[in-house]
Design an enzyme around this catalytic site. Structure first.
Site, PDB file in Angstrom:
ATOM      1  N   LYS A   1      13.658  26.645  16.172  1.00 58.61           N
ATOM      2  CA  LYS A   1      12.652  27.163  16.420  1.00 58.61           C
ATOM      3  C   LYS A   1      12.820  28.473  17.422  1.00 58.61           C
ATOM      4  O   LYS A   1      12.509  29.348  17.619  1.00 58.61           O
ATOM      5  CB  LYS A   1      10.792  26.485  15.904  1.00 58.61           C
TER       6      LYS A   1
ATOM      7  N   VAL B   1       6.277  26.939  -1.193  1.00 59.92           N
ATOM      8  CA  VAL B   1       5.182  26.517  -2.124  1.00 59.92           C
ATOM      9  C   VAL B   1       4.415  27.327  -3.336  1.00 59.92           C
ATOM     10  O   VAL B   1       4.168  27.832  -4.139  1.00 59.92           O
ATOM     11  CB  VAL B   1       4.099  26.010  -1.953  1.00 59.92           C
TER      12      VAL B   1
ATOM     13  N   ARG C   1      14.009  29.015   2.391  1.00 58.18           N
ATOM     14  CA  ARG C   1      13.476  28.578   1.229  1.00 58.18           C
ATOM     15  C   ARG C   1      13.166  29.113   0.356  1.00 58.18           C
ATOM     16  O   ARG C   1      11.814  29.971   0.838  1.00 58.18           O
ATOM     17  CB  ARG C   1      13.239  26.994   1.110  1.00 58.18           C
TER      18      ARG C   1
ATOM     19  N   GLU D   1       7.155  34.403   8.393  1.00 59.31           N
ATOM     20  CA  GLU D   1       5.423  33.770   9.082  1.00 59.31           C
ATOM     21  C   GLU D   1       5.401  34.149  10.410  1.00 59.31           C
ATOM     22  O   GLU D   1       6.179  34.164  11.409  1.00 59.31           O
ATOM     23  CB  GLU D   1       5.730  32.051   9.197  1.00 59.31           C
TER      24      GLU D   1
END
Ligand code: ADP
Length: 445
Positions: free
Chosen positions: A116, A294, A291, A274
């Site tokens: 990160k 959800v 990826r 994000e």
């Protein structure tokens, strides 16, 4: 075109991937752990192979077993879904070096975004705003002290290798920092195998807004944004597209900034960038997920796209099926995650589902793999279903979701249905202006 796809996952995302594959005429192979023998994905796949016992480390994370199943079945591609091996660069490399197609981003990008702190530095160098914080890893308490006094409290200590809402600590004062730094390093080592930490300014009233990007390895497009501020334990529970908080001007700037960076990186497949957005609508990159997410369904509903089909087309070397100008933004979509958990303590509630009813209907999409008699395992994520509503306006989507959640009935395990219903009905949610601390700190129910 991919001919036979191995799905290295379980539950609703395995079914979601399977339906996209079937639509494209691709054969499907499931791998499964012993307790998942009778699961829906296993029953509906063209072929299925057991890869080990319940413990994820021995089945869904067992790379040799998965690669053996791929060889036995003659699969030519692997889709990792989300969770499990989906952000493991070694897995992606092994798949590719075995001559198979990895349905996902390039291994180098998975590696980059998995660190990160490195991701933060890279994005900054590409002109994407990041939060004030440490310049690299903070090894010693002295460095942490210096960074904290430069940027001011509160700060957030983050594990470089963290994820899933874990490995973060909010620090309000220098005394707290002295107390927590070593423990945080130790905890990070125990949880993620790396003690490395970095520091960011903590934004107290933050909105989590993310941008969905698609790329074919040479060109990339920002598809749209999602608001994911409704969280418990730093994990999302209700998501919507588009964000009801940011203005058109902020949206445009955010999408353009991300697209430029993604173009430069030459991203492949789906990546989500994000951001935290403050009261003034200034936005700051926090991390990227390499990826399918959800919450991808809300983006699909408002843009008339099938993102998994696009992933399969890209992986087959065909590129994605649309151009930027052709994206058809329309209406509003909201997703609620139904979890088998105590609605107040959020602790998981495994057990047998004795009765299940989730309504469909106009403007309701349900992504799930559970059924009456299904045994919710303590070994896996507690999410049972995603209920996604969509309508011409946010208000319409909201009303449809409220009715759908209200009519849902699950008996046998505790669920967060009462919490979801109260949240959706709350004036704060209705106003569209709620921050990441709303659910846990401000919501009384
Ligand atoms: P993870 O990879 O574990 O999901 P993220 O970096 O994406 O971690 O952060 C998850 C959530 O934690 C954010 O959506 C937000 O609610 C909170 N968070 C993370 N960093 C900050 C920050 N600097 N200030 C305020 N909240 C933060």
């Amino acid at each position: 075109m991919i001919k036979k796809l191995l799905i290295a996952n379980r539950g609703e995302i395995a079914l979601r991937i399977m339906s996209a594959a079937k639509e494209l005429g691709i054969k499907t192979v499931m791998v499964y752990s012993e307790p998942d023998k009778n699961s829906m994905p296993v029953q509906l796949a063209d072929e299925a192979h057991c890869i080990g016992p319940a413990q994820p480390s021995e089945s869904y994370l067992n790379i040799p077993a998965i690669m053996t199943a791929a060889e036995l079945s003659g699969a030519d591609a692997i889709h990792p879904g989300y969770g499990f091996l989906s952000e493991n660069p070694r897995f992606a490399e092994i798949v590719e070096s075995s001559g198979l197609i990895y349905v996902g981003p390039k291994p180098e990008h998975i590696k980059l975004m998995g660190d990160k702190q490195l991701a933060r530095g890279t994005m900054e160098s590409l002109g994407v705003p990041i939060l004030p914080g440490s310049n690299g890893v903070v090894k010693r308490i002295g460095d942490a002290r210096r960074t904290a006094s430069k940027i001011g409290y509160p700060i957030i200590l983050k594990a470089v290798a963290g994820g899933g809402g874990r490995g973060m600590r909010i620090i309000n004062s220098s005394a707290e920092l002295e107390e927590s730094f070593n423990t945080a390093q130790r905890e990070s080592y125990m949880a993620f195998g790396s003690p490395e930490l970095y520091i960011e300014k903590y934004i107290e009233r933050a909105h989590h807004v993310e941008v969905q990007v698609i790329g074919d390895g040479t060109k990339a497009i920002s598809i749209g944004d999602r608001e994911c501020s409704m969280q418990r334990r730093h994990q999302k529970i209700v998501e919507e597209a588009p964000s009801p908080f940011i203005s058109q001007a902020t949206r445009k700037k955010m999408l353009e900034t991300v697209e430029k960076a993604a173009m430069h990186l030459k991203v492949r497949s789906l990546i989500t960038f994000e951001f935290l957005v403050d009261d003034k609508e200034d936005f700051y990159f926090i991390e990227a997920n390499t990826r399918i997410q959800v919450e991808h369904a809300v983006t699909e509903q408002v843009n008339w796209l099938d993102l998994v089909k696009e992933q399969l087309l890209i992986a087959s070397g065909k590129g994605f099926s649309f151009v930027k100008e052709g994206i058809n933004h329309r209406g509003h979509a909201i997703e609620a995650r139904i979890n088998a958990e105590d609605p107040r303590t959020f602790s998981p509630s495994p057990g047998k589902i004795q009765f299940l009813f989730i309504p469909g209907g106009n403007g309701i999409r349900v992504d799930t793999a559970v059924f009456q008699g299904y045994e919710v395992s303590p070994y896996y994520d507690s999410m049972l279903a995603k209920v996604i509503s969509y309508g011409r306006t946010r208000d319409e989507a909201l009303k449809k979701l409220e009715t759908a959640i209200n009519h849902t009935s699950i008996v046998g395990v505790k669920t967060n249905l009462p919490l979801l219903l109260s949240l959706i009905k709350s004036p704060e949610f209705k106003s569209g202006n709620y921050t990441t601390r709303f659910l846990e700190e401000e919501f009384n129910w």
